[in-house]
Motif scaffolding. Structure first.
Motif, PDB file in Angstrom:
ATOM      1  N   ILE A   1       7.217  67.735  41.705  1.00 28.84           N
ATOM      2  CA  ILE A   1       7.097  67.781  40.256  1.00 28.84           C
ATOM      3  C   ILE A   1       8.277  68.557  39.672  1.00 28.84           C
ATOM      4  N   GLY A   2       8.420  68.458  38.370  1.00 28.70           N
ATOM      5  CA  GLY A   2       9.490  69.164  37.670  1.00 28.70           C
ATOM      6  C   GLY A   2       9.836  68.436  36.389  1.00 28.70           C
ATOM      7  N   ALA A   3      10.586  69.079  35.548  1.00 28.91           N
ATOM      8  CA  ALA A   3      10.973  68.487  34.268  1.00 28.91           C
ATOM      9  C   ALA A   3      11.944  67.336  34.494  1.00 28.91           C
ATOM     10  N   ASN A   4      12.143  66.528  33.462  1.00 26.38           N
ATOM     11  CA  ASN A   4      13.144  65.469  33.533  1.00 26.38           C
ATOM     12  C   ASN A   4      14.519  66.071  33.857  1.00 26.38           C
ATOM     13  N   GLY A   5      15.232  65.421  34.772  1.00 25.88           N
ATOM     14  CA  GLY A   5      16.545  65.922  35.152  1.00 25.88           C
ATOM     15  C   GLY A   5      16.537  66.992  36.225  1.00 25.88           C
TER      16      GLY A   5
ATOM     17  N   LYS B   1       0.091  69.684  49.240  1.00 25.58           N
ATOM     18  CA  LYS B   1       1.193  70.604  48.966  1.00 25.58           C
ATOM     19  C   LYS B   1       2.083  69.989  47.887  1.00 25.58           C
ATOM     20  N   VAL B   2       2.737  70.855  47.114  1.00 28.25           N
ATOM     21  CA  VAL B   2       3.599  70.400  46.027  1.00 28.25           C
ATOM     22  C   VAL B   2       4.877  71.233  46.017  1.00 28.25           C
ATOM     23  N   LEU B   3       5.985  70.552  45.740  1.00 27.79           N
ATOM     24  CA  LEU B   3       7.281  71.208  45.569  1.00 27.79           C
ATOM     25  C   LEU B   3       7.663  71.122  44.092  1.00 27.79           C
ATOM     26  N   LEU B   4       8.023  72.246  43.507  1.00 26.64           N
ATOM     27  CA  LEU B   4       8.470  72.301  42.117  1.00 26.64           C
ATOM     28  C   LEU B   4       9.984  72.452  42.091  1.00 26.64           C
ATOM     29  N   LEU B   5      10.657  71.475  41.449  1.00 26.76           N
ATOM     30  CA  LEU B   5      12.100  71.523  41.279  1.00 26.76           C
ATOM     31  C   LEU B   5      12.457  71.937  39.860  1.00 26.76           C
ATOM     32  N   ASP B   6      13.551  72.669  39.739  1.00 19.17           N
ATOM     33  CA  ASP B   6      14.026  73.077  38.426  1.00 19.17           C
ATOM     34  C   ASP B   6      15.557  73.032  38.442  1.00 19.17           C
ATOM     35  N   LYS B   7      16.126  72.073  37.706  1.00 17.37           N
ATOM     36  CA  LYS B   7      17.582  71.915  37.619  1.00 17.37           C
ATOM     37  C   LYS B   7      18.225  71.808  38.997  1.00 17.37           C
TER      38      LYS B   7
ATOM     39  N   LYS C   1      -1.746  75.915  42.902  1.00 15.79           N
ATOM     40  CA  LYS C   1      -0.920  77.091  42.589  1.00 15.79           C
ATOM     41  C   LYS C   1       0.401  76.679  41.961  1.00 15.79           C
ATOM     42  N   VAL C   2       1.039  75.644  42.521  1.00 13.70           N
ATOM     43  CA  VAL C   2       2.337  75.208  42.006  1.00 13.70           C
ATOM     44  C   VAL C   2       2.186  74.594  40.616  1.00 13.70           C
ATOM     45  N   ILE C   3       1.165  73.769  40.433  1.00 15.20           N
ATOM     46  CA  ILE C   3       0.966  73.116  39.138  1.00 15.20           C
ATOM     47  C   ILE C   3       0.654  74.136  38.062  1.00 15.20           C
ATOM     48  N   ASP C   4      -0.175  75.117  38.388  1.00 15.57           N
ATOM     49  CA  ASP C   4      -0.495  76.144  37.400  1.00 15.57           C
ATOM     50  C   ASP C   4       0.760  76.928  37.029  1.00 15.57           C
ATOM     51  N   HIS C   5       1.593  77.233  38.028  1.00 22.73           N
ATOM     52  CA  HIS C   5       2.868  77.923  37.753  1.00 22.73           C
ATOM     53  C   HIS C   5       3.740  77.076  36.832  1.00 22.73           C
ATOM     54  N   TYR C   6       3.809  75.786  37.104  1.00 27.79           N
ATOM     55  CA  TYR C   6       4.634  74.880  36.301  1.00 27.79           C
ATOM     56  C   TYR C   6       4.134  74.793  34.866  1.00 27.79           C
ATOM     57  N   LEU C   7       2.815  74.702  34.703  1.00 28.35           N
ATOM     58  CA  LEU C   7       2.254  74.614  33.356  1.00 28.35           C
ATOM     59  C   LEU C   7       2.524  75.890  32.565  1.00 28.35           C
TER      60      LEU C   7
END
Length: 476
Positions: free
Chosen positions: A61-65, A218-224, A235-241
């Motif tokens: 998951i992560g924002a566009n881009g 499990k989920v990986l959060l990407l940012d830029k 845990k990852v989704i809550d952090h992302y939100l």
């Protein structure tokens, strides 16, 4: 746990963006052109590393881009990393982008055999699943037409059906499912669930966080292009939100606060939290007094709502907070009691039917509070250990109750009570995790059989009081 079937070993991906005449007006465009700098390096992924075990469902998951689709293309072999390595073991079926792998001049039937053949299936093997593919896609009457006549939804339905019924070991899915209609999305979720039960490995990129949370372990959060967090899905989704809310709506120190005072007690409401002070000393901690609702296994905290309405009438305040991610509004009423106490009533107003697992109203206190007491039992708070990574409920009797009292040798007694009729509340003492470092008095309303169905309209969330010091029965 199975063996890794996908190993991503510190990969990075860079592109060169050409600087031509059309970009000379950009920052330093003309000077770069004169000095011969005709391109610039863009880093899309930076040092990405993780393993996916056989039979796991893994979300990205992560924002566009943020690099999600590029990462999936590297894993599927569509493109290669600039540095690092990717190892994939097993037959891979990919659903990466609309129409990928389809020849526009071939019919739907011919494209089924073409795509399945690219996945390593023989003509005879495709024959065995051909009817399943056509029936699942729902485009049987168009199967002999060339796919360049298909709508975007037909492309997705046929592409998913081919990928899902060719017996892949690994299934890579990008955001393309968002194109399908609601009925087809439900079929896709069911089929993905079947693949998970068959111990297939799923790698899933989506902005649908509910779907990711329900399907992925499990989920990986990407940012830029960078790895921000990799952990269990909730845990990852809550952090992302929380990150989305914090990024989209910067903290505004000019937001108004609303205060009531009674005796030595001062209660200040600010953006979904109440801070309590007694005789000039703050007694609440961390999240202060707040409320939270568990929806689709995701917590929606009151301090993350948009609080843009406040009314006051005869000393009673009414605040309205709107959820950014779920169809509900929280209405919080607060007023002072005669001495050293406040009364609170919370309502949840849903704009459509909503199913929640549970909700609670909590008072977070300093760790100087050492003892707790409910209607049913009484114990000391255990020490907060560095190994405590999650909130720990301390009581053994979860029968409904009305009171929860915390005492300290140095701070005033705090008494938290429910006054709801036909009281459904479980009063629960909690040690917060070591990071948040707080004692918690929680009025918990769990769902019957795991959920509470809230039809469209207004529903009572909690009603009760907080009393401090002498008003709570303390000698302080």
């Amino acid at each position: 746990m199975g063996d890794p079937v996908i190993q991503v070993d510190h990969i990075s991906k860079e592109y060169r963006a050409e600087r031509g005449g059309r970009v000379l007006l950009g920052k330093r465009g003309m000077s770069d052109w004169i000095r011969g700098k005709r391109s610039e390096k863009i880093t899309v992924l930076d040092d990405i590393h993780f393993d996916v075990d056989e039979g796991d469902s893994f979300g990205i998951i992560g924002a566009n881009g943020s690099g999600k689709s590029t990462l999936l293309k590297i894993i599927s072999g569509v493109t290669v990393p600039t540095t690092g390595d990717v190892s994939v073991r097993g037959r891979v079926a990919s659903l990466l982008e609309l129409g990928a792998g389809f020849h526009p001049m071939l019919t739907g039937r011919e494209n089924i055999y073409l795509n399945a053949g690219l996945l390593g299936m023989s003509h005879e093997e495709v024959d065995l699943v051909f009817d399943d593919i056509v029936n699942f896609s729902g485009i049987g009457q168009f199967i002999e037409q060339s796919v360049d006549t298909y709508s975007s939804g037909m492309f997705v339905r046929l592409g998913f059906a081919v990928a899902a019924f060719t017996d892949p070991d690994i299934f890579l899915i990008d955001e393309v499912l968002a194109v399908g209609d609601e009925a087809f999305q439900r079929k896709c979720r069911t089929r993905i669930g079947e693949l998970i039960e068959q111990k297939k490995t799923i790698l899933f990129v989506s902005h649908d966080l509910d779907l990711v949370n329900s399907l992925c372990q499990k989920v990986l959060l990407l940012d830029k292009g960078k790895m921000l967090l990799q952990d269990f899905s909730s845990k990852v989704i809550d952090h992302y939100l929380h990150q989305i809310v914090d990024d989209e709506i910067p903290e505004d120190t000019s937001q108004p606060t609303y205060t009531v005072e009674t005796g030595k007690l001062r209660a200040t409401f600010n953006q979904g939290q109440i801070r309590l002070s007694y005789n000039g000393e703050q007694i609440t901690h961390a999240l202060q007094v707040y409320a939270s609702t568990l929806i689709h296994r995701l917590w929606s905290d009151s301090n993350k709502l948009r609080w843009d309405s406040a009314e006051e009438e005869n000393g009673r305040y009414r605040f309205t907070g709107i959820s950014r991610r779920f169809p509900y509004t929280l209405i919080w009423e607060m007023e002072a009691l005669e001495k050293d106490g406040i009364a609170m009533t919370l309502w949840i107003e849903t704009s459509s039917d909503l199913s929640v697992q549970e909700f609670h109203t909590s008072v977070c206190l300093s760790t100087e509070y050492t003892h707790w007491e409910t209607d049913h039992e009484s114990e000391d708070f255990p020490p907060l250990e560095p190994s405590l990574l999650d909130w720990a409920h301390l009581n053994e009797n979860y029968a409904p109750g009305r009171k929860l009292v915390a005492t300290s040798d140095t701070l005033p007694t705090v008494r938290f009570e429910s006054d709801m009729e036909d009281n459904p509340i479980r009063m629960t003492p909690i040690n917060a995790d070591y990071y948040e470092n707080a004692r918690v008095l929680q009025a918990l309303r769990p769902g019957e059989e795991g959920h509470i169905h809230l039809p469209k309209g207004r529903h009572l969330y909690f009603s009760g009081t907080i009393r401090v010091g002498d008003a709570a029965g303390s000698k302080k």
